[in-house]
Design a protein around this motif. Sequence first.
Motif, PDB file in Angstrom:
ATOM      1  N   GLY A  51     -11.477   0.361  19.484  1.00 58.01           N
ATOM      2  CA  GLY A  51     -12.263   1.291  20.282  1.00 58.01           C
ATOM      3  C   GLY A  51     -13.064   2.193  19.377  1.00 58.01           C
ATOM      4  O   GLY A  51     -12.997   2.112  18.151  1.00 58.01           O
ATOM      5  N   GLY A  52     -13.831   3.086  19.989  1.00 58.66           N
ATOM      6  CA  GLY A  52     -14.604   4.039  19.214  1.00 58.66           C
ATOM      7  C   GLY A  52     -15.590   3.356  18.288  1.00 58.66           C
ATOM      8  O   GLY A  52     -16.202   2.336  18.624  1.00 58.66           O
ATOM      9  N   SER A  53     -15.712   3.867  17.079  1.00 58.34           N
ATOM     10  CA  SER A  53     -16.671   3.303  16.129  1.00 58.34           C
ATOM     11  C   SER A  53     -16.263   1.906  15.677  1.00 58.34           C
ATOM     12  O   SER A  53     -17.120   1.100  15.285  1.00 58.34           O
ATOM     13  CB  SER A  53     -16.801   4.231  14.915  1.00 58.34           C
ATOM     14  OG  SER A  53     -15.544   4.391  14.260  1.00 58.34           O
ATOM     15  N   GLU A  54     -14.963   1.593  15.716  1.00 56.46           N
ATOM     16  CA  GLU A  54     -14.501   0.273  15.295  1.00 56.46           C
ATOM     17  C   GLU A  54     -14.974  -0.820  16.247  1.00 56.46           C
ATOM     18  O   GLU A  54     -15.100  -1.986  15.852  1.00 56.46           O
ATOM     19  CB  GLU A  54     -12.979   0.248  15.191  1.00 56.46           C
ATOM     20  CG  GLU A  54     -12.424   1.128  14.084  1.00 56.46           C
ATOM     21  CD  GLU A  54     -10.919   1.052  13.995  1.00 56.46           C
ATOM     22  OE1 GLU A  54     -10.309   0.377  14.859  1.00 56.46           O
ATOM     23  OE2 GLU A  54     -10.344   1.643  13.075  1.00 56.46           O
ATOM     24  N   LEU A  55     -15.234  -0.454  17.499  1.00 56.62           N
ATOM     25  CA  LEU A  55     -15.700  -1.441  18.470  1.00 56.62           C
ATOM     26  C   LEU A  55     -17.047  -2.028  18.061  1.00 56.62           C
ATOM     27  O   LEU A  55     -17.321  -3.197  18.312  1.00 56.62           O
ATOM     28  CB  LEU A  55     -15.809  -0.796  19.856  1.00 56.62           C
ATOM     29  CG  LEU A  55     -16.436  -1.657  20.970  1.00 56.62           C
ATOM     30  CD1 LEU A  55     -15.598  -2.911  21.212  1.00 56.62           C
ATOM     31  CD2 LEU A  55     -16.560  -0.844  22.256  1.00 56.62           C
ATOM     32  N   LEU A  56     -17.887  -1.235  17.413  1.00 57.50           N
ATOM     33  CA  LEU A  56     -19.236  -1.676  17.075  1.00 57.50           C
ATOM     34  C   LEU A  56     -19.213  -2.867  16.117  1.00 57.50           C
ATOM     35  O   LEU A  56     -19.948  -3.844  16.302  1.00 57.50           O
ATOM     36  CB  LEU A  56     -20.032  -0.527  16.461  1.00 57.50           C
ATOM     37  CG  LEU A  56     -19.984   0.811  17.216  1.00 57.50           C
ATOM     38  CD1 LEU A  56     -20.934   1.817  16.566  1.00 57.50           C
ATOM     39  CD2 LEU A  56     -20.317   0.626  18.690  1.00 57.50           C
ATOM     40  N   SER A  57     -18.356  -2.800  15.103  1.00 59.14           N
ATOM     41  CA  SER A  57     -18.244  -3.919  14.162  1.00 59.14           C
ATOM     42  C   SER A  57     -17.386  -5.040  14.736  1.00 59.14           C
ATOM     43  O   SER A  57     -17.635  -6.219  14.466  1.00 59.14           O
ATOM     44  CB  SER A  57     -17.671  -3.443  12.826  1.00 59.14           C
ATOM     45  OG  SER A  57     -16.411  -2.814  13.012  1.00 59.14           O
ATOM     46  N   ALA A  60     -19.513  -7.253  16.970  1.00 60.88           N
ATOM     47  CA  ALA A  60     -20.385  -8.113  16.164  1.00 60.88           C
ATOM     48  C   ALA A  60     -19.588  -9.238  15.524  1.00 60.88           C
ATOM     49  O   ALA A  60     -20.030 -10.397  15.503  1.00 60.88           O
ATOM     50  CB  ALA A  60     -21.098  -7.284  15.102  1.00 60.88           C
ATOM     51  N   SER A  61     -18.396  -8.923  15.021  1.00 60.41           N
ATOM     52  CA  SER A  61     -17.557  -9.926  14.365  1.00 60.41           C
ATOM     53  C   SER A  61     -17.050 -10.976  15.350  1.00 60.41           C
ATOM     54  O   SER A  61     -16.743 -12.110  14.949  1.00 60.41           O
ATOM     55  CB  SER A  61     -16.365  -9.252  13.680  1.00 60.41           C
ATOM     56  OG  SER A  61     -16.799  -8.385  12.659  1.00 60.41           O
ATOM     57  N   VAL A  70     -27.115 -12.072  13.808  1.00 57.29           N
ATOM     58  CA  VAL A  70     -26.132 -11.099  14.301  1.00 57.29           C
ATOM     59  C   VAL A  70     -25.909 -10.032  13.223  1.00 57.29           C
ATOM     60  O   VAL A  70     -25.555 -10.360  12.092  1.00 57.29           O
ATOM     61  CB  VAL A  70     -24.797 -11.777  14.643  1.00 57.29           C
ATOM     62  CG1 VAL A  70     -23.779 -10.740  15.103  1.00 57.29           C
ATOM     63  CG2 VAL A  70     -24.999 -12.831  15.735  1.00 57.29           C
ATOM     64  N   PRO A  71     -26.098  -8.761  13.539  1.00 62.01           N
ATOM     65  CA  PRO A  71     -25.905  -7.707  12.539  1.00 62.01           C
ATOM     66  C   PRO A  71     -24.430  -7.453  12.274  1.00 62.01           C
ATOM     67  O   PRO A  71     -23.554  -7.960  12.980  1.00 62.01           O
ATOM     68  CB  PRO A  71     -26.563  -6.489  13.196  1.00 62.01           C
ATOM     69  CG  PRO A  71     -26.401  -6.731  14.662  1.00 62.01           C
ATOM     70  CD  PRO A  71     -26.531  -8.227  14.837  1.00 62.01           C
ATOM     71  N   GLY A  72     -24.148  -6.657  11.267  1.00 60.08           N
ATOM     72  CA  GLY A  72     -22.768  -6.343  10.927  1.00 60.08           C
ATOM     73  C   GLY A  72     -22.104  -5.432  11.928  1.00 60.08           C
ATOM     74  O   GLY A  72     -20.877  -5.391  12.025  1.00 60.08           O
ATOM     75  N   ALA A  73     -22.889  -4.692  12.670  1.00 59.26           N
ATOM     76  CA  ALA A  73     -22.374  -3.811  13.721  1.00 59.26           C
ATOM     77  C   ALA A  73     -23.415  -3.746  14.824  1.00 59.26           C
ATOM     78  O   ALA A  73     -24.624  -3.809  14.563  1.00 59.26           O
ATOM     79  CB  ALA A  73     -22.092  -2.414  13.174  1.00 59.26           C
ATOM     80  N   LEU A  74     -22.955  -3.648  16.063  1.00 65.69           N
ATOM     81  CA  LEU A  74     -23.861  -3.601  17.203  1.00 65.69           C
ATOM     82  C   LEU A  74     -24.089  -2.166  17.655  1.00 65.69           C
ATOM     83  O   LEU A  74     -23.236  -1.295  17.433  1.00 65.69           O
ATOM     84  CB  LEU A  74     -23.283  -4.404  18.367  1.00 65.69           C
ATOM     85  CG  LEU A  74     -23.089  -5.902  18.153  1.00 65.69           C
ATOM     86  CD1 LEU A  74     -22.571  -6.535  19.436  1.00 65.69           C
ATOM     87  CD2 LEU A  74     -24.382  -6.568  17.724  1.00 65.69           C
ATOM     88  N   PRO A  75     -25.207  -1.897  18.311  1.00 65.48           N
ATOM     89  CA  PRO A  75     -25.384  -0.589  18.946  1.00 65.48           C
ATOM     90  C   PRO A  75     -24.256  -0.359  19.952  1.00 65.48           C
ATOM     91  O   PRO A  75     -23.742  -1.309  20.552  1.00 65.48           O
ATOM     92  CB  PRO A  75     -26.745  -0.717  19.645  1.00 65.48           C
ATOM     93  CG  PRO A  75     -27.455  -1.804  18.903  1.00 65.48           C
ATOM     94  CD  PRO A  75     -26.389  -2.766  18.476  1.00 65.48           C
ATOM     95  N   ARG A  76     -23.874   0.882  20.140  1.00 62.85           N
ATOM     96  CA  ARG A  76     -22.747   1.180  21.021  1.00 62.85           C
ATOM     97  C   ARG A  76     -22.947   0.610  22.420  1.00 62.85           C
ATOM     98  O   ARG A  76     -22.016   0.063  23.022  1.00 62.85           O
ATOM     99  CB  ARG A  76     -22.530   2.697  21.101  1.00 62.85           C
ATOM    100  CG  ARG A  76     -21.357   3.084  22.001  1.00 62.85           C
ATOM    101  CD  ARG A  76     -21.011   4.551  21.881  1.00 62.85           C
ATOM    102  NE  ARG A  76     -20.592   4.860  20.512  1.00 62.85           N
ATOM    103  CZ  ARG A  76     -19.364   4.635  20.066  1.00 62.85           C
ATOM    104  NH1 ARG A  76     -18.432   4.096  20.850  1.00 62.85           N
ATOM    105  NH2 ARG A  76     -19.043   4.950  18.825  1.00 62.85           N
TER     106      ARG A  76
END
Length: 210
Positions: A51-57, A60-61, A70-76
């Motif tokens: 959750g939180g900021s970890e959800l963004l990566s 994507a993963s 596919v980027p390393g992290a997605l927009p929230r």
Amino acid sequence: MYRQSRNLAIPGVTSQVLFDSHIELLLEAAVSLVNELTPGERRGRRYTPPGGSELLSAAASALPSRAQGVPGALPRESAEYLASAAQTMRTVFESMEHGREDDAAAAINLLLRETGARPQLDRMPGSPWQVHFHGSDDTYGVGWSAGCATALALAVGSELAGRLGVCRAPHCDRVYVDSSRNAVRQFCSAPCQSRVKAAAFRARHTPIPG
């Protein structure tokens, strides 16, 4: 349980080619998104998705590594959209596992409507044209969800329906697409299969008291 012999074109498996590699990629994405972004149990333990900021990566993963761009992290917004869509996709796998095709179809139709999935020819530079199922202006979340919903619709609406499954190992509810020749897969992973075999071995070799 909904189990019939089906054919599915998956890399490494000789079978009748029903869908192209793009549809296979989308089915792979659906499995990964459900397994990484929905809560439940995994390999004998409770599983809570990031959750939180970890959800963004994590979101994507969860998308297949062989997918382009596919980027390393997605927009929230996209990450949260995928997490929500993954929960609907889970309903599809669980419904098919228990023979509730009508429930699976309803979940897919809901996702198709919400994402506005529609066929469109598209291509990356240097690649051939492919049929994609989202517009060029869609976010990652909407675009991938639309593609996954379409792939699941094609599966449930064909002889691939019985290939959508939920792990049968104790304390695991991760999902899979069965690519075995004879539709005999029952587990999400080799570790879960090994757990069940080890438990059965111990049961056979444990003396009965008395």
